[in-house]
Design a protein around this motif. Structure first.
Motif, PDB file in Angstrom:
ATOM      1  N   LYS A  66      -2.055 -15.242 -14.605  1.00 54.65           N
ATOM      2  CA  LYS A  66      -1.498 -15.375 -13.257  1.00 54.65           C
ATOM      3  C   LYS A  66      -0.758 -14.115 -12.799  1.00 54.65           C
ATOM      4  CE  LYS A  66      -1.060 -20.418 -13.307  1.00 54.65           C
ATOM      5  NZ  LYS A  66      -1.806 -20.618 -14.551  1.00 54.65           N
ATOM      6  N   ASP A  67       0.099 -13.569 -13.651  1.00 50.67           N
ATOM      7  CA  ASP A  67       0.896 -12.414 -13.231  1.00 50.67           C
ATOM      8  C   ASP A  67       0.042 -11.159 -13.074  1.00 50.67           C
ATOM      9  OD1 ASP A  67       3.047 -14.080 -13.312  1.00 50.67           O
ATOM     10  OD2 ASP A  67       3.820 -13.356 -15.226  1.00 50.67           O
ATOM     11  N   ILE A  68      -0.902 -10.942 -13.980  1.00 50.05           N
ATOM     12  CA  ILE A  68      -1.797  -9.781 -13.914  1.00 50.05           C
ATOM     13  C   ILE A  68      -3.162 -10.264 -13.457  1.00 50.05           C
ATOM     14  CG2 ILE A  68      -2.851  -7.882 -15.191  1.00 50.05           C
ATOM     15  CD1 ILE A  68      -0.583  -8.100 -17.217  1.00 50.05           C
ATOM     16  N   ARG A  69      -3.709  -9.617 -12.429  1.00 53.68           N
ATOM     17  CA  ARG A  69      -4.996 -10.043 -11.892  1.00 53.68           C
ATOM     18  C   ARG A  69      -5.814  -8.836 -11.459  1.00 53.68           C
ATOM     19  NH1 ARG A  69      -7.422 -14.256 -12.954  1.00 53.68           N
ATOM     20  NH2 ARG A  69      -6.630 -13.389 -14.896  1.00 53.68           N
TER      21      ARG A  69
ATOM     22  N   GLN B 286      -5.287  -2.889 -10.703  1.00 53.18           N
ATOM     23  CA  GLN B 286      -4.870  -4.266 -10.923  1.00 53.18           C
ATOM     24  C   GLN B 286      -3.728  -4.643  -9.985  1.00 53.18           C
ATOM     25  OE1 GLN B 286      -4.552  -3.865 -15.459  1.00 53.18           O
ATOM     26  NE2 GLN B 286      -5.498  -5.871 -15.231  1.00 53.18           N
ATOM     27  N   SER B 287      -3.418  -5.951  -9.963  1.00 55.51           N
ATOM     28  CA  SER B 287      -2.270  -6.420  -9.185  1.00 55.51           C
ATOM     29  C   SER B 287      -1.335  -7.195 -10.105  1.00 55.51           C
ATOM     30  CB  SER B 287      -2.715  -7.297  -8.017  1.00 55.51           C
ATOM     31  OG  SER B 287      -3.190  -8.546  -8.465  1.00 55.51           O
ATOM     32  N   PHE B 288      -0.016  -7.046  -9.883  1.00 59.82           N
ATOM     33  CA  PHE B 288       1.014  -7.727 -10.669  1.00 59.82           C
ATOM     34  C   PHE B 288       1.850  -8.606  -9.756  1.00 59.82           C
ATOM     35  CE2 PHE B 288       1.626  -4.519 -14.417  1.00 59.82           C
ATOM     36  CZ  PHE B 288       0.270  -4.622 -14.705  1.00 59.82           C
TER      37      PHE B 288
ATOM     38  N   ASP C 162      -3.167  -2.513  -6.385  1.00 59.20           N
ATOM     39  CA  ASP C 162      -3.762  -1.206  -6.712  1.00 59.20           C
ATOM     40  C   ASP C 162      -2.919  -0.431  -7.721  1.00 59.20           C
ATOM     41  OD1 ASP C 162      -5.910  -1.647  -4.968  1.00 59.20           O
ATOM     42  OD2 ASP C 162      -4.709  -0.952  -3.269  1.00 59.20           O
ATOM     43  N   ILE C 163      -2.545  -1.095  -8.795  1.00 57.12           N
ATOM     44  CA  ILE C 163      -1.700  -0.462  -9.806  1.00 57.12           C
ATOM     45  C   ILE C 163      -2.552   0.359 -10.762  1.00 57.12           C
ATOM     46  CG2 ILE C 163      -0.176  -0.898 -11.774  1.00 57.12           C
ATOM     47  CD1 ILE C 163       0.796  -3.377 -10.357  1.00 57.12           C
TER      48      ILE C 163
ATOM     49  N   THR D 224       1.800   3.449 -10.647  1.00 54.06           N
ATOM     50  CA  THR D 224       1.803   3.610  -9.189  1.00 54.06           C
ATOM     51  C   THR D 224       1.123   2.382  -8.592  1.00 54.06           C
ATOM     52  OG1 THR D 224      -0.323   4.773  -9.165  1.00 54.06           O
ATOM     53  CG2 THR D 224       1.668   6.116  -9.357  1.00 54.06           C
ATOM     54  N   GLY D 225       1.550   1.996  -7.392  1.00 51.61           N
ATOM     55  CA  GLY D 225       0.969   0.824  -6.743  1.00 51.61           C
ATOM     56  C   GLY D 225       1.526   0.694  -5.331  1.00 51.61           C
TER      57      GLY D 225
END
Length: 281
Positions: A205-208, A245-247, A257-258, A275-276
Motif C-alpha cells: 500500500k505505501d509503495i506503489r 515509484q510513489s510513496f 515519480d520517486i 527526488t519526487g
C-alpha cells in the motif's frame, strides 16, 4: 529394493532415495515423501545404474556410472506437473541434473525451466528458466553460479551453506542481484499476508508502481531464521534502486515519480538521494 550397500566395495554412490520396484512400478521414498514411477525400466550393475519411467505425470530418467573412484551421472525430468508435488503450485517442469561424486566430495549442475509457473494464492510467474552450479561435501555446499530468468524478475548470484550436519542451524551466506523489474508485478508474487503487518502495509500500500532493481540482496545467518521475521530482517542487507515509484505520505497524499536508493540493514530502512513530486510540485 535397490540396496546401495552392494556398491560399497566398488565405490560409493551419492546419497540416493530408497527405491522399491514391483511389476513395472517403482515407489521412491525420500525425506518422508512417496513418489511413484510407472512403466519403469531399470538396469543395475556394480558399476552402473539406469532407471527410466513415467514420473508424477511426466517422464524421468536417472543414470550413474562409476569411473575410477568416482561416480558420474544425471537425471532428466520432462513435463512434470508441479501440482502433483504440491497442490499449491501450477505449471509443468523440465530439468536436467549432472553430478559427480567422489568420497565425501560432490559437484553438480542443475538446469531447467517451468512453463506457466503458478504459486500459492493465485500468484502467476509465467515462464521460468534456471541454472545452478555447485560443489560441496558433508559439511559445506557452495553454489557459485545461480541464475534465474522469469517474466517477472531476473536474478543471479551465489550462496554458501555451511554446517550441513547441523540441520536448520546451518548458516546461509546468500548474495543476489537483479535486473530492473516492475515493482507491482513482483510484489504480487510474494506471500505478503504472511509478513508482519507493518511490512505488508509498506510493500502493498505505501509503495506503489514504478520500477526497481536489487543492486544487492544479502542474507547471512542460520537457515531457520529465514522463517522468523524479527531475526530474518536483522540478517538481511539490501540495496535497492527506485525509479518512478510513489510513496504514501501524510494520509491520502502520495509522493509521485520517486527516484533514488533504499537500503535495508539490520532491520532499519534508509532512503538516499530521493527526488519526487507532491501535487505536481
Amino acid at each position: 529394493t535397490i540396496d546401495t550397500a552392494k556398491f560399497s566395495e566398488q565405490g560409493r554412490l551419492p546419497d540416493l532415495p530408497t527405491i522399491r520396484t514391483k511389476d513395472g512400478r517403482a515407489r521412491i521414498l525420500y525425506q518422508g515423501k512417496v513418489l511413484t514411477i510407472d512403466n519403469i525400466k531399470a538396469r543395475v550393475r556394480h558399476d552402473r545404474v539406469s532407471v527410466e519411467g513415467d514420473f508424477q505425470g511426466g517422464t524421468a530418467a536417472l543414470w550413474a556410472i562409476r569411473t575410477s573412484r568416482a561416480w558420474r551421472g544425471g537425471t532428466i525430468v520432462h513435463g512434470m506437473p508441479l501440482d502433483r508435488l504440491d497442490p499449491r503450485l501450477g505449471g509443468k517442469m523440465n530439468l536436467a541434473l549432472e553430478f559427480k561424486n567422489e568420497g565425501q566430495a560432490y559437484e553438480f549442475t542443475l538446469t531447467g525451466g517451468v512453463q506457466a509457473l503458478g504459486l500459492a494464492r493465485g500468484a502467476h510467474i509465467g515462464k521460468v528458466r534456471f541454472t545452478i552450479g555447485a560443489q560441496g561435501d558433508r559439511q559445506k555446499l557452495t553454489m557459485n553460479a545461480i541464475k534465474i530468468e522469469s517474466e517477472v524478475i531476473n536474478i543471479r548470484g551465489s550462496a554458501t551453506l555451511s554446517g550441513l550436519g547441523n540441520g536448520a542451524e546451518a548458516v546461509l551466506d546468500l548474495k543476489l542481484s537483479s535486473d530492473e523489474f516492475d515493482y507491482d508485478a513482483f510484489v504480487r508474487t510474494l506471500p505478503t499476508p504472511d509478513f508482519p503487518p507493518w511490512l505488508e502495509q509498506l510493500l502493498t500500500k505505501d509503495i506503489r508502481g514504478g520500477r526497481t532493481r536489487f543492486k544487492s540482496f544479502a542474507y547471512q545467518g542460520p537457515l531457520w531464521e529465514m522463517n522468523a521475521w524479527n531475526t530474518c530482517l536483522e540478517n538481511m542487507n539490501i540495496t535497492q534502486t527506485i525509479n518512478g515509484q510513489s510513496f504514501a505520505f501524510a494520509g491520502a497524499t502520495r509522493v509521485q515519480d520517486i527516484t533514488g536508493t533504499m537500503e535495508i540493514a539490520r532491520g532499519t530502512i534508509d532512503f538516499q538521494n530521493l527526488t519526487g513530486t507532491i501535487n505536481s510540485s
